[in-house]
Design a protein around this motif. Structure first.
Motif, PDB file in Angstrom:
ATOM      1  N   LEU A  15      -4.459  -2.462  -0.236  1.00  0.00           N
ATOM      2  CA  LEU A  15      -4.161  -3.863   0.091  1.00  0.00           C
ATOM      3  C   LEU A  15      -4.499  -4.164   1.544  1.00  0.00           C
ATOM      4  N   HIS A  16      -5.059  -5.354   1.771  1.00  0.00           N
ATOM      5  CA  HIS A  16      -5.309  -5.840   3.135  1.00  0.00           C
ATOM      6  C   HIS A  16      -4.279  -6.912   3.464  1.00  0.00           C
ATOM      7  N   LEU A  17      -3.497  -6.665   4.500  1.00  0.00           N
ATOM      8  CA  LEU A  17      -2.480  -7.660   4.900  1.00  0.00           C
ATOM      9  C   LEU A  17      -2.856  -8.396   6.175  1.00  0.00           C
ATOM     10  N   ARG A  18      -3.869  -7.873   6.909  1.00  0.00           N
ATOM     11  CA  ARG A  18      -4.279  -8.496   8.184  1.00  0.00           C
ATOM     12  C   ARG A  18      -3.105  -8.504   9.177  1.00  0.00           C
ATOM     13  N   ASP A  19      -3.078  -9.512  10.044  1.00  0.00           N
ATOM     14  CA  ASP A  19      -2.116  -9.505  11.141  1.00  0.00           C
ATOM     15  C   ASP A  19      -1.760 -10.945  11.493  1.00  0.00           C
ATOM     16  N   PRO A  41      -6.133  -0.145   7.140  1.00  0.00           N
ATOM     17  CA  PRO A  41      -6.037  -0.146   8.607  1.00  0.00           C
ATOM     18  C   PRO A  41      -7.198  -0.845   9.303  1.00  0.00           C
ATOM     19  N   ASN A  42      -7.995  -1.648   8.557  1.00  0.00           N
ATOM     20  CA  ASN A  42      -9.200  -2.222   9.185  1.00  0.00           C
ATOM     21  C   ASN A  42      -8.906  -3.531   9.921  1.00  0.00           C
ATOM     22  N   LEU A  43      -7.949  -3.440  10.855  1.00  0.00           N
ATOM     23  CA  LEU A  43      -7.708  -4.580  11.753  1.00  0.00           C
ATOM     24  C   LEU A  43      -8.755  -4.533  12.858  1.00  0.00           C
ATOM     25  N   ALA A 106     -19.954  -0.061   6.474  1.00  0.00           N
ATOM     26  CA  ALA A 106     -19.943  -0.281   5.020  1.00  0.00           C
ATOM     27  C   ALA A 106     -19.350  -1.633   4.629  1.00  0.00           C
ATOM     28  N   THR A 107     -18.384  -2.122   5.418  1.00  0.00           N
ATOM     29  CA  THR A 107     -17.687  -3.328   4.978  1.00  0.00           C
ATOM     30  C   THR A 107     -17.015  -4.017   6.162  1.00  0.00           C
ATOM     31  N   THR A 108     -16.143  -4.996   5.867  1.00  0.00           N
ATOM     32  CA  THR A 108     -15.450  -5.749   6.913  1.00  0.00           C
ATOM     33  C   THR A 108     -14.790  -4.813   7.942  1.00  0.00           C
ATOM     34  N   ASN A 109     -15.057  -5.043   9.200  1.00  0.00           N
ATOM     35  CA  ASN A 109     -14.443  -4.274  10.297  1.00  0.00           C
ATOM     36  C   ASN A 109     -14.567  -2.757  10.139  1.00  0.00           C
ATOM     37  N   VAL A 136     -11.148   6.804   0.288  1.00  0.00           N
ATOM     38  CA  VAL A 136     -12.525   6.569   0.730  1.00  0.00           C
ATOM     39  C   VAL A 136     -13.084   5.247   0.227  1.00  0.00           C
ATOM     40  N   HIS A 137     -13.761   4.578   1.156  1.00  0.00           N
ATOM     41  CA  HIS A 137     -14.628   3.466   0.771  1.00  0.00           C
ATOM     42  C   HIS A 137     -15.944   4.121   0.387  1.00  0.00           C
ATOM     43  N   GLY A 138     -16.216   4.181  -0.903  1.00  0.00           N
ATOM     44  CA  GLY A 138     -17.309   5.012  -1.397  1.00  0.00           C
ATOM     45  C   GLY A 138     -18.648   4.326  -1.493  1.00  0.00           C
ATOM     46  N   CYS A 219     -17.389  -9.613  -2.816  1.00  0.00           N
ATOM     47  CA  CYS A 219     -16.520  -8.622  -2.179  1.00  0.00           C
ATOM     48  C   CYS A 219     -17.332  -7.339  -2.081  1.00  0.00           C
ATOM     49  N   LEU A 220     -16.767  -6.360  -1.409  1.00  0.00           N
ATOM     50  CA  LEU A 220     -17.411  -5.049  -1.331  1.00  0.00           C
ATOM     51  C   LEU A 220     -16.445  -3.980  -1.824  1.00  0.00           C
ATOM     52  N   PRO A 221     -16.883  -3.017  -2.582  1.00  0.00           N
ATOM     53  CA  PRO A 221     -18.211  -2.957  -3.164  1.00  0.00           C
ATOM     54  C   PRO A 221     -18.462  -4.164  -4.071  1.00  0.00           C
ATOM     55  N   THR A 247      -5.411  -3.404  -5.655  1.00  0.00           N
ATOM     56  CA  THR A 247      -6.016  -4.732  -5.849  1.00  0.00           C
ATOM     57  C   THR A 247      -7.168  -4.996  -4.895  1.00  0.00           C
ATOM     58  N   ASP A 248      -7.118  -4.361  -3.697  1.00  0.00           N
ATOM     59  CA  ASP A 248      -8.077  -4.709  -2.646  1.00  0.00           C
ATOM     60  C   ASP A 248      -8.012  -6.208  -2.363  1.00  0.00           C
ATOM     61  N   SER A 249      -6.848  -6.799  -2.550  1.00  0.00           N
ATOM     62  CA  SER A 249      -6.692  -8.207  -2.196  1.00  0.00           C
ATOM     63  C   SER A 249      -7.014  -8.330  -0.707  1.00  0.00           C
ATOM     64  N   PRO A 251      -7.780 -11.141   2.018  1.00  0.00           N
ATOM     65  CA  PRO A 251      -7.874 -12.547   2.393  1.00  0.00           C
ATOM     66  C   PRO A 251      -8.818 -12.806   3.566  1.00  0.00           C
ATOM     67  N   HIS A 252      -9.639 -13.819   3.393  1.00  0.00           N
ATOM     68  CA  HIS A 252     -10.425 -14.397   4.490  1.00  0.00           C
ATOM     69  C   HIS A 252     -10.244 -15.896   4.362  1.00  0.00           C
ATOM     70  N   THR A 253     -10.241 -16.607   5.468  1.00  0.00           N
ATOM     71  CA  THR A 253     -10.136 -18.068   5.367  1.00  0.00           C
ATOM     72  C   THR A 253     -11.395 -18.609   4.688  1.00  0.00           C
ATOM     73  N   CYS A 263     -17.873 -13.707   4.681  1.00  0.00           N
ATOM     74  CA  CYS A 263     -17.132 -12.446   4.617  1.00  0.00           C
ATOM     75  C   CYS A 263     -16.962 -11.973   3.176  1.00  0.00           C
ATOM     76  N   ALA A 264     -16.826 -10.656   3.033  1.00  0.00           N
ATOM     77  CA  ALA A 264     -16.587 -10.036   1.725  1.00  0.00           C
ATOM     78  C   ALA A 264     -15.096  -9.907   1.486  1.00  0.00           C
ATOM     79  N   GLY A 265     -14.637 -10.268   0.298  1.00  0.00           N
ATOM     80  CA  GLY A 265     -13.236 -10.051  -0.056  1.00  0.00           C
ATOM     81  C   GLY A 265     -12.759 -11.094  -1.042  1.00  0.00           C
TER      82      GLY A 265
HETATM   83  C1  NCD Z   1     -12.352  -5.842   2.611  1.00  0.00           C
HETATM   84  C2  NCD Z   1     -11.870  -6.668   3.797  1.00  0.00           C
HETATM   85  O1  NCD Z   1     -12.124  -7.857   3.823  1.00  0.00           O
HETATM   86  O2  NCD Z   1     -11.208  -6.118   4.690  1.00  0.00           O
HETATM   87  N1  NCD Z   1     -13.342  -6.593   1.913  1.00  0.00           N
HETATM   88  C3  NCD Z   1     -13.711  -6.426   0.622  1.00  0.00           C
HETATM   89  O3  NCD Z   1     -14.659  -7.077   0.178  1.00  0.00           O
HETATM   90  N2  NCD Z   1     -13.074  -5.593  -0.180  1.00  0.00           N
HETATM   91  C4  NCD Z   1     -12.844  -4.524   3.070  1.00  0.00           C
HETATM   92  C5  NCD Z   1     -13.031  -3.518   1.972  1.00  0.00           C
HETATM   93  O4  NCD Z   1     -12.068  -3.035   1.372  1.00  0.00           O
HETATM   94  O5  NCD Z   1     -14.180  -3.171   1.709  1.00  0.00           O
END
Ligand code: NCD
Ligand code: ZN
Length: 346
Positions: A15-19, A41-43, A106-109, A136-138, A219-221, A247-249, A251-253, A263-265
């Motif tokens: 899960l991505h929660l951002r900040d 942890p990709n802040l 490979a992906t965002t940040n 791993v982000h594969g 999104c990525l992958p 879920t790899d949820s 969020p991007h605006t 952005c991917a997501g």
């Molecule tokens: C993720 C993100 O926005 O941080 N984006 C995505 O498309 N899944 C990064 C990631 O998990 O690859």
């Protein structure tokens, strides 16, 4: 016909929660139904040290809705500079649950990710010794490798060699998107698990590209061909404990998504359980939803299953907001493209 389903409370293993303002707005969407989540942890800058993880965990606990028992499971972002001592100390006090490997670019940040895998082998050996899982982000990042082949090439050229060299290392191949990923995880014994996202059970690459480009499905992958989506559905609903929900949820605006270089997501936290119940019902596998969402993940991570339960109810179509408001601007909620009838009883 089943119209009620009670399962152990689920967890989200990616899960991505951002900040900041974004964290405040998206966290309740997950905390409403999930007990725990592996927090990416990709802040910017990334969460690389134990001290970073402790600070980030404090900010999450602070942003959490009152009365919520949600528990963030923290991760460190693996870099070529990661210090074994710091990582071991963070694992010892159970501040971190896993370490995340992003191939650089490979992906965002992911700019601070790993360029040369030789440079992290000592850290990985230490993780194997203490039983700390590697997420791993594969995907490989070589410009010559087609984006739709990057997962399969990663398995062959990076993941499998690492696992042969350090067979005790426990690895989660995250957000698998291909039959290759499914087969590799299914045949990999008990040191490998695979997470599957909600959206990859629903969309294939046509959904992104046919009839006009759909940035909210990017999104990525990246989602692959239909045959791969079907392999993912079979894996998620088939009962194999190697597969569990992440879920790899992400969020991007809308402002960040709807760009010439968007952005991917996909942001799925809000309606994930409704979508999953729909998918599992379609596959005649409602009785396996609990395994996928609530049991297989804790088993892999050697954590207890959640004590309490949630109940899903089937009825009139449920609607979700198209967007959620955040201090940074609106974030669009993933649209599965079909009506949803399952909802979590509040
Ligand atoms: C993720 C993100 O926005 O941080 N984006 C995505 O498309 N899944 C990064 C990631 O998990 O690859
Ligand atoms: Zn992710």
């Amino acid at each position: 016909m089943t119209d009620r389903l009670t399962i152990r409370r689920p967890d989200d293993w990616h899960l991505h929660l951002r900040d900041g303002d974004m964290l405040k707005a998206v966290l309740p969407e997950t905390a409403r139904h999930f007990a725990r989540a592996i927090i990416m942890p990709n802040l910017v800058p990334p969460v690389v040290t134990g001290a970073d993880a402790a600070d980030y965990r404090d900010r999450i606990m602070w942003a959490k809705p009152k009365n919520s028992k949600f528990q963030p499971l923290m991760t460190l972002y693996l870099t070529e500079e990661t210090e074994v001592r710091d990582l071991r100390a963070a694992a010892e006090i159970r501040l971190i649950t896993a370490v995340k490997l992003y191939p650089a670019g490979a992906t965002t940040n992911s700019q601070s990710g790993v360029r040369d895998f030789r440079n992290v082998m000592r850290v990985l050996e230490n993780m194997a010794q203490i039983g700390l899982p590697l997420c791993v982000h594969g995907e490989v990042t070589d410009a010559e490798i087609d984006i739709f082949d990057r997962e399969a090439v990663f398995i062959e050229t990076v993941l499998d060699p690492i696992r042969r060299e350090i067979p005790e290392l426990r690895v989660v191949m995250e957000h698998i998107t291909t039959r290759d990923g499914v087969d590799y995880v299914a045949g990999g014994g008990d040191t490998i698990g695979g997470t599957i996202t909600t959206h990859h059970l629903v969309i294939n690459r046509n959904h992104i590209l046919a009839g006009g480009i759909k940035p909210h499905y990017y999104c990525l992958p990246v989602a692959k061909r239909e045959e791969h989506r079907l392999a993912l559905r079979a894996a998620a609903t088939g009962g194999d404990p190697s597969f569990f929900l992440g879920t790899d949820s992400a969020p991007h605006t809308d402002a960040a998504k709807l760009q010439p270089c968007g952005c991917a997501g996909c942001f799925t936290a809000t309606n994930t359980l409704s979508i999953l119940a729909h998918v599992f019902e379609e596959e005649g596998a409602l009785d396996r939803l609990e395994g996928f969402a609530s049991r297989h993940g804790p088993a892999f991570y050697k954590l207890p299953v959640n004590e309490d339960t949630i109940t899903l109810i089937k009825g009139d179509p449920v609607t979700y907001p198209t967007q959620i408001e955040t201090g940074d601007g609106p974030v669009t909620v993933f649209d599965p493209g079909f009506p949803l009838h399952w909802r979590v009883e509040e």
